[in-house]
Design a protein around this motif. Structure first.
Motif, PDB file in Angstrom:
ATOM      1  N   TYR A  13       0.834  -1.209   0.000  1.00 34.06           N
ATOM      2  CA  TYR A  13       0.000   0.000   0.000  1.00 34.06           C
ATOM      3  C   TYR A  13       0.869   1.259   0.000  1.00 34.06           C
ATOM      4  O   TYR A  13       0.496   2.270  -0.565  1.00 34.06           O
ATOM      5  CB  TYR A  13      -0.966  -0.011   1.188  1.00 34.06           C
ATOM      6  N   ALA A  24       1.527  -6.019   1.712  1.00 32.20           N
ATOM      7  CA  ALA A  24       0.285  -6.586   2.255  1.00 32.20           C
ATOM      8  C   ALA A  24       0.006  -7.917   1.574  1.00 32.20           C
ATOM      9  O   ALA A  24      -0.700  -8.776   2.098  1.00 32.20           O
ATOM     10  CB  ALA A  24      -0.868  -5.630   2.014  1.00 32.20           C
ATOM     11  N   PRO A  43      -7.034 -15.296   8.836  1.00 31.78           N
ATOM     12  CA  PRO A  43      -7.457 -14.356   9.880  1.00 31.78           C
ATOM     13  C   PRO A  43      -7.494 -12.924   9.367  1.00 31.78           C
ATOM     14  O   PRO A  43      -6.971 -12.626   8.283  1.00 31.78           O
ATOM     15  CB  PRO A  43      -6.381 -14.523  10.953  1.00 31.78           C
ATOM     16  N   SER A  44      -8.065 -12.046  10.156  1.00 35.02           N
ATOM     17  CA  SER A  44      -8.170 -10.632   9.797  1.00 35.02           C
ATOM     18  C   SER A  44      -6.783 -10.043   9.488  1.00 35.02           C
ATOM     19  O   SER A  44      -5.824 -10.304  10.205  1.00 35.02           O
ATOM     20  CB  SER A  44      -8.814  -9.896  10.972  1.00 35.02           C
ATOM     21  N   GLY A  45      -6.693  -9.315   8.388  1.00 32.85           N
ATOM     22  CA  GLY A  45      -5.448  -8.637   8.045  1.00 32.85           C
ATOM     23  C   GLY A  45      -4.469  -9.478   7.240  1.00 32.85           C
ATOM     24  O   GLY A  45      -3.359  -9.032   6.931  1.00 32.85           O
ATOM     25  N   CYS A  46      -4.858 -10.707   6.831  1.00 30.30           N
ATOM     26  CA  CYS A  46      -3.895 -11.575   6.134  1.00 30.30           C
ATOM     27  C   CYS A  46      -3.808 -11.240   4.644  1.00 30.30           C
ATOM     28  O   CYS A  46      -2.956 -11.784   3.941  1.00 30.30           O
ATOM     29  CB  CYS A  46      -4.241 -13.044   6.330  1.00 30.30           C
ATOM     30  N   GLY A  47      -4.714 -10.389   4.129  1.00 27.67           N
ATOM     31  CA  GLY A  47      -4.600  -9.975   2.727  1.00 27.67           C
ATOM     32  C   GLY A  47      -5.687 -10.497   1.809  1.00 27.67           C
ATOM     33  O   GLY A  47      -5.599 -10.335   0.580  1.00 27.67           O
ATOM     34  N   LYS A  48      -6.736 -11.084   2.370  1.00 23.41           N
ATOM     35  CA  LYS A  48      -7.803 -11.675   1.544  1.00 23.41           C
ATOM     36  C   LYS A  48      -8.478 -10.613   0.671  1.00 23.41           C
ATOM     37  O   LYS A  48      -8.631 -10.783  -0.533  1.00 23.41           O
ATOM     38  CB  LYS A  48      -8.887 -12.327   2.432  1.00 23.41           C
ATOM     39  N   THR A  49      -8.892  -9.507   1.319  1.00 21.38           N
ATOM     40  CA  THR A  49      -9.618  -8.469   0.574  1.00 21.38           C
ATOM     41  C   THR A  49      -8.701  -7.806  -0.448  1.00 21.38           C
ATOM     42  O   THR A  49      -9.126  -7.489  -1.557  1.00 21.38           O
ATOM     43  CB  THR A  49     -10.195  -7.424   1.562  1.00 21.38           C
ATOM     44  N   THR A  50      -7.435  -7.619  -0.074  1.00 26.94           N
ATOM     45  CA  THR A  50      -6.475  -7.029  -1.018  1.00 26.94           C
ATOM     46  C   THR A  50      -6.409  -7.888  -2.276  1.00 26.94           C
ATOM     47  O   THR A  50      -6.503  -7.373  -3.399  1.00 26.94           O
ATOM     48  CB  THR A  50      -5.078  -6.924  -0.353  1.00 26.94           C
ATOM     49  N   GLU A 166     -16.901 -12.114   2.234  1.00 28.98           N
ATOM     50  CA  GLU A 166     -17.590 -12.383   3.515  1.00 28.98           C
ATOM     51  C   GLU A 166     -19.096 -12.159   3.379  1.00 28.98           C
ATOM     52  O   GLU A 166     -19.688 -11.383   4.142  1.00 28.98           O
ATOM     53  CB  GLU A 166     -17.021 -11.486   4.625  1.00 28.98           C
TER      54      GLU A 166
HETATM   55  P1  ATP Z   1     -10.195  -8.564   7.067  1.00 28.87           P
HETATM   56  O1  ATP Z   1     -10.672  -9.981   7.202  1.00 28.87           O
HETATM   57  O2  ATP Z   1     -10.071  -7.863   8.381  1.00 28.87           O
HETATM   58  O3  ATP Z   1     -10.950  -7.765   6.037  1.00 28.87           O
HETATM   59  P2  ATP Z   1      -8.116  -9.155   5.173  1.00 28.87           P
HETATM   60  O4  ATP Z   1      -7.542 -10.513   5.319  1.00 28.87           O
HETATM   61  O5  ATP Z   1      -9.128  -8.944   4.112  1.00 28.87           O
HETATM   62  O6  ATP Z   1      -8.662  -8.628   6.569  1.00 28.87           O
HETATM   63  P3  ATP Z   1      -6.751  -6.880   4.049  1.00 28.87           P
HETATM   64  O7  ATP Z   1      -7.903  -5.985   4.307  1.00 28.87           O
HETATM   65  O8  ATP Z   1      -6.476  -7.296   2.648  1.00 28.87           O
HETATM   66  O9  ATP Z   1      -6.860  -8.184   4.948  1.00 28.87           O
HETATM   67  O10 ATP Z   1      -5.446  -6.198   4.661  1.00 28.87           O
HETATM   68  C1  ATP Z   1      -4.120  -6.733   4.497  1.00 28.87           C
HETATM   69  C2  ATP Z   1      -3.132  -5.766   5.111  1.00 28.87           C
HETATM   70  O11 ATP Z   1      -3.117  -4.549   4.341  1.00 28.87           O
HETATM   71  C3  ATP Z   1      -3.446  -5.365   6.546  1.00 28.87           C
HETATM   72  O12 ATP Z   1      -2.225  -5.244   7.225  1.00 28.87           O
HETATM   73  C4  ATP Z   1      -4.130  -4.022   6.389  1.00 28.87           C
HETATM   74  O13 ATP Z   1      -3.900  -3.224   7.524  1.00 28.87           O
HETATM   75  C5  ATP Z   1      -3.434  -3.436   5.157  1.00 28.87           C
HETATM   76  N1  ATP Z   1      -4.321  -2.553   4.392  1.00 28.87           N
HETATM   77  C6  ATP Z   1      -5.521  -2.863   3.875  1.00 28.87           C
HETATM   78  N2  ATP Z   1      -6.047  -1.823   3.195  1.00 28.87           N
HETATM   79  C7  ATP Z   1      -5.129  -0.799   3.289  1.00 28.87           C
HETATM   80  C8  ATP Z   1      -5.088   0.523   2.791  1.00 28.87           C
HETATM   81  N3  ATP Z   1      -6.061   1.045   2.049  1.00 28.87           N
HETATM   82  N4  ATP Z   1      -3.982   1.270   3.092  1.00 28.87           N
HETATM   83  C9  ATP Z   1      -2.974   0.755   3.827  1.00 28.87           C
HETATM   84  N5  ATP Z   1      -2.966  -0.511   4.315  1.00 28.87           N
HETATM   85  C10 ATP Z   1      -4.027  -1.287   4.059  1.00 28.87           C
END
Ligand code: ATP
Length: 362
Positions: A13, A24, A43-50, A166
């Motif tokens: 990011y 990320a 788990p939360s923050g592992c990068g799934k949504t990215t 989700e």
């Molecule tokens: P969740 O289940 O909580 O949605 P996730 O597995 O989908 O989490 P992401 O949302 O992809 O995880 O986030 C992956 C990493 O990138 C995390 O460390 C998050 O803090 C970071 N991150 C996500 N979006 C941004 C952004 N717009 N700017 C900076 N960092 C980001």
């Protein structure tokens, strides 16, 4: 429908990423087969949504490429990617009826009226929404609205893929169970490529043909539910999949013998003399308890507690300083002075958290 190919994909990011922890999403090379139901689990923050946002085009990756079949779509915006998306919260038009909401993605693309009616009827039946077809969305509950969102995601048959982020978060637990099974049946019926993001292993395991288990921006294993259960390739996968997760014991290994809490355990395969952090993994399902007086082998254990689940029970055990679990049938008696044995065919050995392949013995 399309095959989705990720080639050296990575995302940071911030500008000028210098080290692994700045990413990320770490370097990913994977192929989602055409018509496959896949889940991204972690788990939360592992990068799934990215990862999902890169596939959908909401986010441009810092490095690497995304292909739909042989077409490079890395920099193609969402509106031109021809995908359907279902988000965590309902996206419906309150002033429209349920049927009009379902028809909207088709009307928008100029589909033939007769085809639209037919397809909307199908979706109404598939999601059991027929009785509310003519009701305005405004008065419906959050989970009814989310059901409509699912329907809107599924109504177009000409999309490259359907992406779910989700989607069952706002659904009440009883309906969640029902929708999970419906979605799975639907995927099998329509054969669309679907990617489903969740942190809930039950949702992933019921929905997907293959699951990518993610941690800290990396895919640790991409496998079928059976593969993830039987041979987790990383200790995190063993721990994250299963309820309770896999048991791990620090151990020493010499050829086909593991030493755990001072006891020698025979292994099916031979591992030589590996170094590093060595662990023996065994699922609670493959731990058995025996009366010490009748059994010369096994790990002497203390029973700390028992949780009754109905058909099965989880027995929490202590061997030396290692806490672990056995999953036993409710009918199985717990010995008074127990030793624990592990099914040798089900033992996995890990070196620095990654599975170690042994050599079959003659
Ligand atoms: P969740 O289940 O909580 O949605 P996730 O597995 O989908 O989490 P992401 O949302 O992809 O995880 O986030 C992956 C990493 O990138 C995390 O460390 C998050 O803090 C970071 N991150 C996500 N979006 C941004 C952004 N717009 N700017 C900076 N960092 C980001």
């Amino acid at each position: 429908m399309a095959k989705i190919v990720l080639e050296n994909l990575a995302h940071a990011y911030g500008d000028n990423p210098q080290q692994e922890s700045d990413y990320a999403l770490k370097r990913i090379n994977y192929v989602w087969n055409d018509g496959e139901a896949c889940a991204l689990l972690g788990p939360s923050g592992c990068g799934k949504t990215t990862l999902l946002n890169i596939i959908s085009g909401l986010l441009e990756p810092s490095e690497g490429r995304v292909y739909f079949d042989d077409t490079d779509v890395t920099h193609v915006p969402t509106k031109d990617k021809n995908i359907a998306q279902v988000f965590q919260f309902p996206v419906v038009y309150d002033t429209m009826t349920v049927a009009q909401n379902l028809a909207f993605p088709l009307v928008n693309r100029g589909f033939d009226q007769a085809k639209i009616i037919l397809r909307v009827e199908e979706i109404l039946d598939l999601l059991d929404l027929r009785h509310m077809a003519n009701m305005k969305a405004k008065g419906l509950t959050a989970d009814q609205k989310q059901k409509i969102s699912l329907g809107r995601g599924l109504v177009r048959q000409d999309v490259n893929a359907v992406l779910f982020d989700e989607p069952l978060t706002v659904i009440d637990p009883l309906m969640k169970w029902e929708l999970r099974s419906q979605l799975r049946a639907l995927q099998k019926k329509v054969g669309q490529t679907m990617i489903y993001v969740t942190h809930d292993q039950i949702e992933a395991l019921t929905f997907a043909d293959r699951i990518a288990v993610m941690l800290d921006g990396a895919i640790l294993q991409f496998g079928t539910p059976k593969e993830l259960f039987e041979r987790p390739s990383h200790t995190f996968v063993g721990y994250f999949i299963g309820s309770p997760g896999m048991n791990f014991f620090p151990c020493e290994i010499k050829d086909s013998t593991a030493t755990v809490v001072g006891q020698n355990i025979d292994l099916k395969d031979s591992y030589g003399a590996p170094i590093g952090k060595l662990e023996l993994g065994i699922r609670p399902e493959f731990v058995s308890l025996h009366e010490r007086a009748h059994q010369s082998d096994g790990l002497p254990v203390v029973v700390e507690s028992v949780e009754h689940l109905g058909r099965n029970k989880i027995v929490r055990l202590l061997a030396g300083e290692s806490k672990f679990s056995a999953l036993l049938s409710e009918r199985t008696q717990i010995p008074k002075d127990p030793v624990a044995q592990f099914d040798a065919n089900r033992i996995c050995i890990y070196q620095d958290s990654f599975i170690l392949e042994g050599e079959a013995q003659p």
